[in-house]
Design an enzyme around this catalytic site. Structure first.
Site, PDB file in Angstrom:
ATOM      1  NE  ARG A 231      10.001  25.344 -47.166  1.00 59.84           N
ATOM      2  CZ  ARG A 231       9.661  24.067 -47.281  1.00 59.84           C
ATOM      3  NH1 ARG A 231       8.906  23.498 -46.354  1.00 59.84           N
ATOM      4  NH2 ARG A 231      10.061  23.353 -48.312  1.00 59.84           N
ATOM      5  CD  GLU A 260      14.021  24.867 -41.047  1.00 60.84           C
ATOM      6  OE1 GLU A 260      14.477  24.116 -41.935  1.00 60.84           O
ATOM      7  OE2 GLU A 260      12.811  24.958 -40.794  1.00 60.84           O
ATOM      8  CG  HIS A 279      11.997  21.342 -41.835  1.00 61.20           C
ATOM      9  ND1 HIS A 279      12.357  22.465 -42.529  1.00 61.20           N
ATOM     10  CD2 HIS A 279      11.007  20.746 -42.573  1.00 61.20           C
ATOM     11  CE1 HIS A 279      11.639  22.557 -43.642  1.00 61.20           C
ATOM     12  NE2 HIS A 279      10.813  21.511 -43.697  1.00 61.20           N
TER      13      HIS A 279
END
Length: 324
Positions: A231, A260, A279
């Protein structure tokens, strides 16, 4: 019964059909992550994706289950959910194939960095030839976080001829045979000082926020490669930028970020020493198919009045869902 999905895959036009193919007859709504409050009417199950679920959202809704379509719950106010009678559940990475998919991404990031893939591709385009790179053979790799993802990374690196050291919260839990040593959190800096490659695959929590700060990067072996597939909150961004600019970290592979999606002006988006991906580590067809099956089964289980599997809380007085 109604499910509200908060902006899947960061694409408002993305289909959610695969996620609910095991829930025939359910009404599925999709909204932007910043528009959850306006779409709570009649919602029984909330799927947060990467978005925050605050106490305000929980208190405003009548839903009885927050079911993540994956592992991450660090932006869900679990305490407020418990107090309001709302179950909070995740899908274990080891069962969905997410861990395997993310581990593949970690290995890809490592290989791209250690073999200087961006420079090599540029060399072909400019006529420069035969750039010399390093190799995993004979190197030392530190895996910080040896849960499902870290273990899957270790299994995949076993054939590369590298020495592996792992750091985990409970070193007594052991490691795969390919890992030479398992250390506890108090030995993190010592491990970082030995590693040519550092992989962050730990679980995000209040205790691990900015685990990789200025002190951690200062403890790294000069010229080390840093890869984060956990993360973004695990990394202090200014500290990593400083480490990259000074050369303490030679290259970084980042699939996750604190905010994000990352825009083109983000300092990591075009940094010459960063291999940035959006991601996508866990986003594979196999992961989505298996997650769909487990997601549908767990939501259906809860709708029948049973406790959901893989819950992270246990409300004393669960909300009663009104009949539709």
């Amino acid at each position: 019964m109604r499910i509200l999905v908060a902006h899947p895959w960061s694409d408002p036009n993305a289909s959610w059909d695969i996620a609910v193919e095991h829930l025939p007859g359910w009404d599925v709504r999709v909204c932007r992550g910043d528009d959850i409050l306006a779409n709570l009417n009649g919602v029984d199950v909330l799927v947060p994706m990467p978005n925050a679920v605050t106490a305000e959202i929980i208190e405003a809704g009548s839903f009885g289950l927050i079911q993540q379509y994956g592992v991450g719950l660090e932006r869900v106010d679990v305490e407020a959910a418990t107090a309001n009678g709302v179950w909070v559940a995740r899908l274990p990475a080891g069962l969905t194939g997410n861990a395997d998919s993310v581990a593949e991404m970690a290995v890809a990031q490592i290989l791209m960095a250690i073999r200087r893939m961006d420079e090599s591709r540029a060399a072909v385009a400019t006529g420069w030839w035969q750039p010399i790179s390093a190799s995993l053979l004979g190197s030392t790799v530190a895996i910080v976080g040896l849960g499902a993802i870290g273990t899957a990374v270790a299994q995949r690196l076993a054939g590369f001829g590298c020495r592996m050291i792992a750091v985990r919260a409970h070193p007594e839990a052991g490691a795969p045979p390919s890992v030479d040593r398992v250390a506890g959190p108090d030995e993190l800096y010592d491990v970082l000082g030995q590693a040519d490659v550092v992989i962050c695959s730990a679980m995000a929590s209040a205790a691990t926020r900015h685990l990789f700060d200025a002190a951690a990067f200062a403890a790294c072996k000069p010229g080390a490669i840093f890869v984060n597939v956990a993360r973004g909150v695990m990394v202090d961004d200014p500290a990593l930028l400083a480490a990259l600019d000074s050369g303490r970290i030679s290259l970084a592979g980042l699939d996750v970020f604190q905010q994000e999606p990352v825009g083109p002006d983000h300092p990591f988006a075009r940094h010459p020493r960063v291999i940035a991906t959006p991601h996508i580590g866990g986003l594979t067809h196999s992961m989505l198919a298996k997650s769909s099956e487990l997601f549908g089964a767990n939501v259906a289980r809860w709708s029948r009045g049973q406790e959901p599997l893989w819950a992270v809380n246990s409300p004393q007085h669960p909300r009663q869902i009104p009949p539709r």
